[in-house]
Design a protein around this motif. Structure first.
Motif, mmCIF file in Angstrom:
data_model
loop_
_atom_site.group_PDB
_atom_site.id
_atom_site.type_symbol
_atom_site.label_atom_id
_atom_site.label_comp_id
_atom_site.label_asym_id
_atom_site.label_seq_id
_atom_site.Cartn_x
_atom_site.Cartn_y
_atom_site.Cartn_z
ATOM 1 N N ALA A 27 52.745 31.456 47.633
ATOM 2 C CA ALA A 27 52.727 32.253 48.898
ATOM 3 C C ALA A 27 52.693 32.900 49.997
ATOM 4 O O ALA A 27 53.503 33.295 50.377
ATOM 5 N N VAL A 28 51.526 31.859 50.616
ATOM 6 C CA VAL A 28 50.560 32.362 51.516
ATOM 7 C C VAL A 28 51.191 31.834 52.870
ATOM 8 O O VAL A 28 50.850 32.704 53.521
ATOM 9 N N PRO A 29 51.328 30.449 52.577
ATOM 10 C CA PRO A 29 51.963 30.258 54.088
ATOM 11 C C PRO A 29 53.322 31.459 54.506
ATOM 12 O O PRO A 29 53.590 31.384 54.662
ATOM 13 N N ASP A 30 52.869 31.235 56.056
ATOM 14 C CA ASP A 30 53.764 32.033 57.150
ATOM 15 C C ASP A 30 55.555 31.345 56.290
ATOM 16 O O ASP A 30 55.471 29.781 56.871
ATOM 17 N N SER A 168 35.497 43.083 34.659
ATOM 18 C CA SER A 168 36.368 41.987 34.536
ATOM 19 C C SER A 168 37.501 43.181 34.269
ATOM 20 O O SER A 168 38.020 43.174 33.560
ATOM 21 N N ARG A 169 39.093 42.219 35.124
ATOM 22 C CA ARG A 169 39.960 42.633 34.791
ATOM 23 C C ARG A 169 40.640 41.586 34.589
ATOM 24 O O ARG A 169 40.616 40.609 34.885
ATOM 25 N N TYR A 170 40.356 41.447 32.622
ATOM 26 C CA TYR A 170 41.546 40.941 32.163
ATOM 27 C C TYR A 170 42.924 40.651 32.005
ATOM 28 O O TYR A 170 43.808 41.742 31.345
ATOM 29 N N TYR A 171 43.783 40.479 33.278
ATOM 30 C CA TYR A 171 45.012 40.911 33.745
ATOM 31 C C TYR A 171 45.677 40.340 35.135
ATOM 32 O O TYR A 171 44.440 39.802 35.430
ATOM 33 N N PRO A 172 46.344 40.322 35.059
ATOM 34 C CA PRO A 172 47.494 39.695 36.186
ATOM 35 C C PRO A 172 47.246 39.987 37.237
ATOM 36 O O PRO A 172 46.657 40.682 38.001
ATOM 37 N N ILE A 173 46.755 38.918 38.410
ATOM 38 C CA ILE A 173 46.017 39.491 39.587
ATOM 39 C C ILE A 173 46.444 38.094 40.125
ATOM 40 O O ILE A 173 46.714 36.960 40.102
ATOM 41 N N GLU A 174 47.521 39.110 41.746
ATOM 42 C CA GLU A 174 48.068 36.730 42.519
ATOM 43 C C GLU A 174 46.750 37.422 44.169
ATOM 44 O O GLU A 174 46.856 38.328 44.111
ATOM 45 N N LEU A 175 47.171 36.547 44.269
ATOM 46 C CA LEU A 175 45.803 36.578 46.635
ATOM 47 C C LEU A 175 47.034 36.305 47.251
ATOM 48 O O LEU A 175 46.674 36.383 48.296
ATOM 49 N N GLU A 177 49.295 38.272 48.787
ATOM 50 C CA GLU A 177 48.796 39.506 49.748
ATOM 51 C C GLU A 177 47.716 39.924 50.697
ATOM 52 O O GLU A 177 47.526 39.912 51.966
ATOM 53 N N VAL A 178 46.799 39.539 49.791
ATOM 54 C CA VAL A 178 45.378 40.160 50.477
ATOM 55 C C VAL A 178 45.014 38.618 51.616
ATOM 56 O O VAL A 178 43.813 39.047 52.613
ATOM 57 N N LEU A 179 45.130 37.247 50.564
ATOM 58 C CA LEU A 179 45.073 36.184 52.429
ATOM 59 C C LEU A 179 45.721 36.255 53.709
ATOM 60 O O LEU A 179 45.485 36.104 54.485
ATOM 61 N N LYS A 180 46.485 37.193 53.767
ATOM 62 C CA LYS A 180 47.739 37.085 54.262
ATOM 63 C C LYS A 180 47.058 38.584 55.326
ATOM 64 O O LYS A 180 47.000 37.958 56.041
ATOM 65 N N THR A 181 46.328 39.131 54.524
ATOM 66 C CA THR A 181 45.783 40.331 54.866
ATOM 67 C C THR A 181 44.291 39.528 56.337
ATOM 68 O O THR A 181 43.996 39.718 57.119
ATOM 69 N N VAL A 182 43.813 38.773 55.314
ATOM 70 C CA VAL A 182 42.843 38.058 55.611
ATOM 71 C C VAL A 182 42.922 37.026 57.045
ATOM 72 O O VAL A 182 42.012 37.040 58.388
ATOM 73 N N ARG A 183 44.391 36.068 57.108
ATOM 74 C CA ARG A 183 44.363 35.743 58.085
ATOM 75 C C ARG A 183 44.831 36.686 59.564
ATOM 76 O O ARG A 183 44.740 36.164 60.444
ATOM 77 N N ASN A 184 45.465 37.886 58.792
ATOM 78 C CA ASN A 184 45.420 39.045 60.410
ATOM 79 C C ASN A 184 44.519 39.140 60.152
ATOM 80 O O ASN A 184 44.308 39.937 61.721
#
Ligand SMILES: Cc1cc2nc3c(=O)[nH]c(=O)nc-3n(C[C@H](O)[C@H](O)[C@H](O)COP(=O)(O)OP(=O)(O)OC[C@H]3O[C@@H](n4cnc5c(N)ncnc54)[C@H](O)[C@@H]3O)c2cc1C
Length: 469
Positions: A27-30, A168-175, A177-184
């Motif tokens: 879901a990261v690509p534009d 440690s977060r034994y909990y679902p997380i996903e990248l 949103e944050v990688l879009k921030t990194v790109r911007n």
């Protein structure tokens, strides 16, 4: 393969067959046609919005996915980064340093799950000017010292902000949103992640020059498996906090009177908070794998083999008695190794040279499940004629000792039953729907491999307890 063919292939293989770990890479690509959604089972999953709505970037979506067909495996990715400066071990991957120890300075160890090295490495990279930002996982209310859910990947740029991400977060997380921030936002970044998430970052970097330039360090966590959000809810519910009331959770409260592996769980609900030793809570036996993503049973990377450094718990008899926690640390990047060696000389870290054999021993059970028994799980999936991701281990139709095969089948059953029965329990507002379904299978699982003598003792103990009531 065209972009359209690749996204359709990813959808028809990994996603359709339940192997998505919800990392968010696709879901990261534009204008990606994929979005990340939380499913009914409390797992992030990728979902194809519309195969016809995609445009600006020409991505090979299958090759962005850590479970996708045709992606380079962990050995192939790691070789490009580390083969010239590191030795290789088939369990741990590449290494130029193997340590066990903890942070001696500041509050890192106290605020960490283990020896505090996770937060320390990120902080050291920032304070020594090697990165400008750190991408890690914390609560959105972390600044107020709260462990409120959901946990999310976030960007930090000060020591204070980095420290709020400990544990440690034994909990679902996903990248995504944050990688879009990194790109911007231009700058140099360090990202912390589980093995499959770090692999996703490496795969993204191969297709995205901006991420390749900006993400300078990947910090891995040793991984047994990832849990759905229902894991946290199931523990809290047993403490009297119903799923809809659950506000916050800390999975790793250190108990000063116990060895490091006897930690407690903290849960906070709208009406109060509680701390209970984790081993008193049903479903918390890590080996049994309740609430595990299916993808995790088809991953053969324990030591985040594509990361620049990996941190875990030193589950070794010589360290486990220390309730404050001790890390196992495997370095692959020369700069990170040097930061650790320098800080040890300065007395800021207490670090022993461990040796790779001991690092392997520290994750013995996880490695057997991930690197050997995976072959049996692949074999069983292939028997159903379903699509199965290609792994470094091929299918095997037998395991030794023989009871290990039954244990594997029961683990798979526990995974499936935990997801299904907890959803039913939530719908009926009745925790016992989950426990009564899973408990008998767990009891059979626990008996596997135990000698007749052990089973007899347990049976007699149970009889004694019943007659004492
Ligand atoms: C799902 C999961 C499974 C694990 N399985 C094992 C295992 O089987 N064996 C083992 O030895 N260790 C395992 N670990 C690692 C272990 O729990 C500790 O995280 C590790 O020892 C580092 O502890 P620390 O005190 O050095 O780090 P801390 O100072 O507590 O810092 C931890 C860092 O990791 C980040 N983080 C926390 N949760 C996540 C997450 N879900 N994804 C990405 N980053 C995160 C935090 O933001 C923080 O930056 C697992 C961790 C997770 C999250």
């Amino acid at each position: 393969m065209t972009t359209k063919q690749s996204l359709q292939a990813l959808n028809d293989t990994v996603i359709a067959n339940g192997y998505c770990v919800g990392c968010g890479a696709c879901a990261v690509p534009d204008q990606s046609p994929f979005k990340i959604v939380m499913d009914d089972y409390g797992q992030y999953q990728s979902s194809l919005k519309d195969a016809n709505v995609f445009a600006t970037t020409q991505n090979d979506y299958e090759k962005l996915c850590p479970f996708g067909s045709g992606t380079p495996n962990e050995d192939e990715i790691a070789k490009q980064h580390f083969s010239e400066t590191c030795d290789h071990n088939n369990q741990v991957g590449y290494y130029n340093g193997v340590f066990a120890g903890h942070v001696a300075e500041g509050d890192f160890r106290n605020q960490g799950s283990s020896g505090g090295m996770g937060t320390w490495v990120l902080n050291e990279l920032l304070s020594k000017g090697l990165v400008d930002y750190v991408v890690h996982v914390k609560s959105e209310t972390a600044a107020q010292g709260l462990h409120n859910i959901p946990f999310k990947y976030q960007v930090s740029e000060t020591l204070e902000e980095i420290q709020q991400g400990g544990k440690s977060r034994y909990y679902p997380i996903e990248l995504s949103e944050v990688l879009k921030t990194v790109r911007n936002n231009p700058g140099r970044y360090a990202v912390v992640g589980l093995p499959c998430f770090i692999k996703s970052i490496r795969l993204l970097q191969a297709q995205d020059p901006i991420l390749a330039e900006r993400i300078q360090y990947c910090v891995g966590l040793v991984c047994g498996h990832l849990k759905s959000a229902h894991y946290a809810q199931s523990l809290a519910w047993q403490m009297g906090i119903a799923p809809q009331e659950l506000e916050g959770v800390d999975f790793r409260i250190k108990d000063r009177s116990q060895p490091a592996n006897r930690y407690s769980t903290y849960a906070k609900g709208s009406t109060g908070e509680k701390v209970v030793p984790t081993n008193q809570l049903f479903g918390a036996d890590w080996g049994a794998g309740a609430f595990k993503y299916k993808a995790c049973d088809f991953c053969d990377d324990v030591f985040a083999e594509t990361a620049d450094v990996v941190l875990g718990d030193a589950w070794l008899p010589e360290y486990v008695q220390d309730s404050y926690g001790t890390n196992v640390v495997v370095t692959r990047n020369q700069n990170i190794r040097q930061l650790i060696v320098n800080a040890r000389t300065e007395g800021r870290l207490e670090m022993d040279d461990l040796g790779v054999a001991k690092a392997v021993q520290s994750q013995d059970a996880g490695l057997r499940h991930r690197k050997i028994a995976i072959g049996y799980r692949i074999h069983r999936e292939q028997m159903t004629k379903a699509w199965v991701p290609t792994k470094r281990t091929g299918p095997i139709n037998t395991l030794s000792p023989r009871y290990e095969m039954k244990r594997q089948r029961l683990r798979t059953k526990l995974r499936l039953l935990s997801h299904e029965s907890f959803l039913k329990a939530k719908r009926k507002s009745e925790l016992l729907t989950y426990i009564n379904t899973v408990q008998p299978v767990y009891a059979r699982y626990s008996r596997q491999g135990r000698s007749f003598f052990h089973r007899l003792i347990s049976f007699l103990k149970r009889r004694l307890i019943i007659s004492a009531r």
